[in-house]
Motif scaffolding. Structure first.
Motif, short mmCIF file in Angstrom:
data_model
loop_
_atom_site.label_atom_id
_atom_site.label_comp_id
_atom_site.label_asym_id
_atom_site.label_seq_id
_atom_site.Cartn_x
_atom_site.Cartn_y
_atom_site.Cartn_z
N ILE A 243 0.82 -1.21 0.00
CA ILE A 243 0.00 0.00 0.00
C ILE A 243 0.85 1.26 0.00
O ILE A 243 0.61 2.19 -0.77
N TYR A 244 1.87 1.30 0.84
CA TYR A 244 2.59 2.55 1.06
C TYR A 244 3.91 2.67 0.29
O TYR A 244 4.37 3.78 0.05
N GLY A 249 0.71 1.23 -5.19
CA GLY A 249 0.10 2.10 -4.18
C GLY A 249 0.29 3.57 -4.51
O GLY A 249 -0.63 4.38 -4.38
N THR A 250 1.50 3.92 -4.96
CA THR A 250 1.80 5.31 -5.32
C THR A 250 0.93 5.77 -6.48
O THR A 250 0.39 6.89 -6.47
N MET A 251 0.79 4.92 -7.48
CA MET A 251 -0.01 5.26 -8.66
C MET A 251 -1.48 5.42 -8.28
O MET A 251 -2.16 6.36 -8.71
N LEU A 252 -1.97 4.50 -7.45
CA LEU A 252 -3.37 4.55 -7.05
C LEU A 252 -3.66 5.82 -6.25
O LEU A 252 -4.69 6.46 -6.41
N ARG A 253 -2.73 6.21 -5.39
CA ARG A 253 -2.89 7.42 -4.59
C ARG A 253 -3.04 8.65 -5.47
O ARG A 253 -3.83 9.55 -5.19
N LEU A 259 -10.28 5.97 -3.94
CA LEU A 259 -10.13 4.51 -3.99
C LEU A 259 -8.96 4.08 -3.09
O LEU A 259 -9.05 3.06 -2.39
N PHE A 260 -7.89 4.88 -3.09
CA PHE A 260 -6.77 4.57 -2.22
C PHE A 260 -7.21 4.61 -0.76
O PHE A 260 -6.85 3.73 0.04
N ASN A 261 -8.02 5.61 -0.39
CA ASN A 261 -8.52 5.72 0.98
C ASN A 261 -9.37 4.51 1.36
O ASN A 261 -9.36 4.06 2.51
N PHE A 262 -10.13 3.98 0.37
CA PHE A 262 -10.95 2.79 0.62
C PHE A 262 -10.06 1.59 0.95
O PHE A 262 -10.29 0.86 1.93
N PHE A 263 -9.01 1.39 0.15
CA PHE A 263 -8.09 0.28 0.41
C PHE A 263 -7.34 0.48 1.73
O PHE A 263 -7.08 -0.48 2.46
#
Length: 325
Positions: A243-244, A249-253, A259-263
């Motif tokens: 995630i971090y 994770g970086t791309m999703l953020r 969506l990142f906050n959901f994960f």
């Protein structure tokens, strides 16, 4: 005092304090007040020009707390305040940053400042645990982190994901007198309220009412008082790295923060657990308390001189740094 001046909607109070010192809880309680507007995003780092400079030197690090750079972007948050009487800001980096106080004063010299201070050793224990949990610190003990502070100030042993190396200058973060002095240089003392974390823990309601009175809004309001930001530890460091620390994770953020906050929420539910409070080795505890004693004496003097102390008992005594005070 008229907080809002002119047609521009902007914050008139700033909640400053280190992480793990009650700022998240107080921020949430204040958001429930019908006369107070606080943005959904608590951390922004807009006024921390020094920390932004650190982050800009680390292009591959995660900078979600420091991405807001333009005045227009910052003030855009407050255009949604509607009929709320006043608005505020709750970014914790504003206390530690050496530039934030002056930058805040440039935006609103009439702003009120609410500072929260936690006993330094308790703060360091909780903050270092939080840093490990968020993967901005290596999976090491507080003692190891303290020992690394000198080399980190030389640019060594800094975790790759960390955007602002000084976030891990642990003992520097607890130099509260220095932090408070920066605000006293640019704001009158009657615009500053100091809260001691112990008082907030002992009575959320009493401190909440004190803050409302300081902000000149209806102090009879009762929010839902609930526990916030409990200390956590990882069940799976591998999932946390995905995630971090991973490119995914970086791309999703960047592509979809929601969506990142959901994960991240799912991760917090299924892959973390409440931390167990552990005592420090006696020699480390003695070393830290001895090192912070002079800092607390200076803070006591500063609070008393400016009429910001909450009672006759000194922090040196309250925090048990010296017997028979």
């Amino acid at each position: 005092m008229a907080f809002m001046t002119g047609p521009t909607k902007k914050p008139c109070f700033f909640l400053v304090g280190e992480p793990k010192s009650g700022t998240t809880a107080l921020y949430d309680f204040l958001r429930q007040h019908p006369s107070i507007f606080l943005p959904e995003k608590k951390e922004n780092g807009f006024f921390c020009k020094d920390l932004q400079g650190e982050a800009d030197k680390r292009p591959d690090a995660t900078k979600e707390k420091l991405e807001m750079r333009s005045v227009d972007d910052y003030l855009r948050q407050y255009q949604e305040m509607g009929d709320h009487q006043i608005a505020g800001d709750g970014s914790t980096l504003n206390l530690f940053s050496e530039t934030a106080a002056k930058e805040i004063a440039k935006l609103n010299a009439d702003a009120k400042i609410i500072a929260i201070f936690r006993e330094p050793v308790d703060f360091l224990k909780s903050y270092q645990q939080y840093a490990v949990f968020r993967m901005i610190e290596d999976n090491i003990s507080l003692e190891e982190s303290i020992r690394l502070e000198a080399s980190r100030k030389e640019g060594k042993n800094i975790p790759d994901i960390l955007a602002v190396p000084s976030e891990l200058y642990y003992t520097s973060r607890a130099k509260y007198a220095d932090h408070l002095s920066r605000y006293l240089k640019v704001f009158p003392k009657n615009q500053i309220l100091v809260i001691i974390y112990d008082d907030f823990v002992a009575s959320n309601s009493r401190v909440y009412k004190q803050v409302l009175e300081f902000l000149c809004v209806d102090s009879s309001h009762k929010p839902v008082f609930s526990q916030h930001n409990r200390s956590k530890v990882l069940k799976s460091r591998m999932v946390a790295m995905l995630i971090y620390k991973s490119s995914i994770g970086t791309m999703l953020r960047k592509i979809s923060p929601k969506l990142f906050n959901f994960f991240e929420l799912a991760y917090n539910i299924f892959f973390t657990k409440d931390a167990v409070k552990e005592n420090l080795p006696p020699d480390l505890l003695l070393e830290l308390k001895s090192g912070f004693e002079k800092e607390i004496i200076v803070l006591d003097e500063l609070l008393i001189k400016n009429g910001l102390n909450s009672g006759e008992e000194t922090l040196l005594s309250r925090w048990n740094y010296r017997k028979n005070n």
